[in-house]
Motif scaffolding. Sequence first.
Motif, PDB file in Angstrom:
ATOM      1  N   MET A  47       0.827  -1.206   0.000  1.00 46.56           N
ATOM      2  CA  MET A  47       0.000   0.000   0.000  1.00 46.56           C
ATOM      3  C   MET A  47       0.865   1.261   0.000  1.00 46.56           C
ATOM      4  O   MET A  47       0.511   2.262  -0.630  1.00 46.56           O
ATOM      5  CB  MET A  47      -0.966  -0.010   1.182  1.00 46.56           C
ATOM      6  N   TRP A  50       1.889   1.782  -3.470  1.00 47.99           N
ATOM      7  CA  TRP A  50       0.722   2.211  -4.235  1.00 47.99           C
ATOM      8  C   TRP A  50       0.504   3.714  -4.052  1.00 47.99           C
ATOM      9  O   TRP A  50       0.227   4.436  -5.009  1.00 47.99           O
ATOM     10  CB  TRP A  50      -0.488   1.422  -3.777  1.00 47.99           C
ATOM     11  N   TYR A  79     -10.544  -4.797   1.269  1.00 49.11           N
ATOM     12  CA  TYR A  79     -10.056  -3.425   1.126  1.00 49.11           C
ATOM     13  C   TYR A  79      -9.220  -3.197  -0.130  1.00 49.11           C
ATOM     14  O   TYR A  79      -9.520  -2.309  -0.925  1.00 49.11           O
ATOM     15  CB  TYR A  79      -9.250  -3.012   2.368  1.00 49.11           C
ATOM     16  N   SER A  80      -8.182  -3.989  -0.319  1.00 52.41           N
ATOM     17  CA  SER A  80      -7.314  -3.741  -1.473  1.00 52.41           C
ATOM     18  C   SER A  80      -7.996  -4.116  -2.784  1.00 52.41           C
ATOM     19  O   SER A  80      -7.768  -3.478  -3.810  1.00 52.41           O
ATOM     20  CB  SER A  80      -5.964  -4.450  -1.313  1.00 52.41           C
ATOM     21  N   THR A  83     -10.266  -1.231  -3.564  1.00 51.59           N
ATOM     22  CA  THR A  83      -9.445  -0.080  -3.954  1.00 51.59           C
ATOM     23  C   THR A  83      -8.941  -0.239  -5.387  1.00 51.59           C
ATOM     24  O   THR A  83      -8.932   0.723  -6.161  1.00 51.59           O
ATOM     25  CB  THR A  83      -8.257   0.095  -2.980  1.00 51.59           C
ATOM     26  N   ASP A  86     -11.841   0.501  -7.702  1.00 51.10           N
ATOM     27  CA  ASP A  86     -12.034   1.953  -7.794  1.00 51.10           C
ATOM     28  C   ASP A  86     -10.968   2.600  -8.673  1.00 51.10           C
ATOM     29  O   ASP A  86     -11.266   3.476  -9.485  1.00 51.10           O
ATOM     30  CB  ASP A  86     -12.003   2.596  -6.403  1.00 51.10           C
ATOM     31  N   GLU A  87      -9.728   2.163  -8.513  1.00 55.79           N
ATOM     32  CA  GLU A  87      -8.627   2.741  -9.290  1.00 55.79           C
ATOM     33  C   GLU A  87      -8.804   2.494 -10.788  1.00 55.79           C
ATOM     34  O   GLU A  87      -8.497   3.349 -11.604  1.00 55.79           O
ATOM     35  CB  GLU A  87      -7.284   2.157  -8.839  1.00 55.79           C
TER      36      GLU A  87
END
Length: 158
Positions: A47, A50, A79-80, A83, A86-87
């Motif tokens: 993270m 990232w 979570y990841s 994410t 979303d990215e």
Amino acid sequence: MKHPWWLFSAAAGCIAGLKLGSTVSKEKLEERGAQSSNKYWQSYLMMDQWVRIKQEGKSLAAYFQKNGYQCIAIYGMNYSGITLLDELSGSGIEVKYGIDANADHIYSDIPVYKLSDELDPVDAVVVSPIYYFDEIERNVSEKMDCPIIPLDDVVFYT
């Protein structure tokens, strides 16, 4: 009054057994703690990298474009995984679906399936729970014929 010898032996055996049992349990707990710590450390490093990529104005979509992956699935919609979804939104990389053992309890903008479900072909599957990658890769490769990529590879090779 004379005490039977077996009573003393039984009591000593119980005490020794409890002591040995607590030692084994303590060792198992320490091992689990080390594993958990390592898992969180790996996630932290990923993270952190990232965030650095984002600070440079880059996107993980570049990894998929560079490797010719237009349509992917994400294994692990925690979570990841969310994410990453979303990215990649609006990037031109299609996230066709998610895969998660708890699919029945996950609400997402994309369909989420269990590995045992019928899964459409994709260019690659990205595994977000990186600590369990080897086990997940074995299971997914039995069902799907595409590259299976740990999320940290995507992050560190963008």
